[in-house]
Design an enzyme around this catalytic site. Structure first.
Site, PDB file in Angstrom:
ATOM      1  N   ASP A 104     -38.627  53.410 -24.464  1.00 42.44           N
ATOM      2  CA  ASP A 104     -38.899  52.307 -25.082  1.00 42.44           C
ATOM      3  C   ASP A 104     -40.356  51.749 -24.547  1.00 42.44           C
ATOM      4  OD1 ASP A 104     -38.070  49.960 -26.756  1.00 42.44           O
ATOM      5  OD2 ASP A 104     -38.466  48.980 -24.796  1.00 42.44           O
ATOM      6  N   HIS A 272     -31.253  52.806 -31.000  1.00 40.01           N
ATOM      7  CA  HIS A 272     -32.130  52.590 -30.135  1.00 40.01           C
ATOM      8  C   HIS A 272     -31.903  52.874 -28.759  1.00 40.01           C
ATOM      9  CE1 HIS A 272     -36.060  50.992 -28.516  1.00 40.01           C
ATOM     10  NE2 HIS A 272     -35.388  50.096 -27.685  1.00 40.01           N
TER      11      HIS A 272
END
Length: 299
Positions: A104, A272
């Site tokens: 991320d 994610h």
């Protein structure tokens, strides 16, 4: 969590960076994303430490690292400055050359790190991102709805900071708990640490400034690299979750091939938060990559 790791801080690039270090072998830096801390690696760190000297660091603005004040175009949180933090940290620890796994926001720092300090990075793994420039330029309705926080956090101070500080737990759950796996991947201990850290003074500012930088000064730096044909030169593996947004809205391999010369990777049966949702699969893929950096792709 983090058996036999030490937690320490060092002054680098004018600020203090918080990190854990443990293990034995070649150096490996782990960088987290938003809205978390280095604790995202707690399910994989001990196993990685069997083969590497692992450094799991908090980015500036996050965790127990320093949180610089507001600056024009959020330059204090440019990925250039955040990358310099981590390079200097590794140098102070005696590691001039190291490998890297980043998720991320940390993966955006890692991207800039390899461009600005190519001699430092041997190889790197980036988790669940496409290049920042590509993601902003190809934003569509599906992406904007899923990544609403990208557009909320870049609003001028102090609006987003005030709303986060008013109820940090609600913010965490609104970001982390509304993705594909909901709250299931996060242990009570890990979530408690994320909540502690986002509640610290300056944490909301650090998060917002990180995103403001990515929507301003970072785009300038990225475009300069595109214009000069300056690409990531080390072996790069990109992994993304099949239940996440990145693979649905973008073609990660194709986008990374535009900005890197040696790309492999693929989709994982995850959302994610890969290090917490699919730790064993991540360890398997990382081991393959570090053992054979010439491998082109897998599925």
């Amino acid at each position: 969590m983090f058996t036999s790791f030490k937690i320490e801080q060092k002054s680098v690039n004018g600020i203090k960076i918080n990190y854990r270090i443990g293990g034995d072998g070649p150096p490996l830096l782990l960088l987290h994303g938003h809205p978390q801390t280095h604790v995202i690696w707690h399910k994989v760190a001990d196993k990685l430490a069997a083969n590497f000297t692992v450094v799991a660091a908090d980015l500036r603005g996050y965790g127990d690292s320093d949180k610089p004040a507001l600056s024009e175009q959020a330059q204090a949180y440019s990925k250039r400055e955040m990358a310099k933090d981590q390079v200097e940290l590794m140098e102070q620890l005696g590691f001039n050359h190291f490998s890297l796994i980043a998720h991320d926001r940390g993966a955006r720092v890692a991207h800039r790190m390899q461009l600005d300090h190519p001699q430092s990075i041997k190889r790197m793994v980036l988790l669940d991102i496409a290049p920042t420039l590509s993601m902003y330029r190809q934003t569509n309705e599906e992406f904007a709805r899923a990544y609403w926080h990208w557009f909320f956090l870049i609003r001028p101070a102090p609006l987003p900071e005030s709303l986060i500080e008013a109820d940090p737990e609600n913010y965490l759950r609104s970001v982390m708990g509304t993705r594909s796996a909901k709250m299931a991947p996060f242990t009570d201990d890990a979530f408690a640490e994320y909540l502690r850290c986002i509640s610290l003074s300056g944490a909301a500012r650090g998060i917002c400034e990180d995103y403001r930088a990515s929507a301003s000064i970072d785009l300038v730096h990225d475009q300069q690299d595109v214009d000069s044909h300056h690409k990531v030169s080390c072996p790069l593996m990109v992994l993304w979750g099949e239940h996440g947004t990145v693979g649905k809205c973008f073609d990660p391999i194709a986008e990374w091939q535009k900005v890197a010369v040696n790309v492999c990777g693929g989709e994982l049966p995850s959302g994610h938060y890969i290090p917490e949702e699919a730790p064993e699969l991540l360890l398997e893929r990382v081991s393959e990559f570090f053992a054979n950096t010439e491998k082109e792709s897998f599925n």
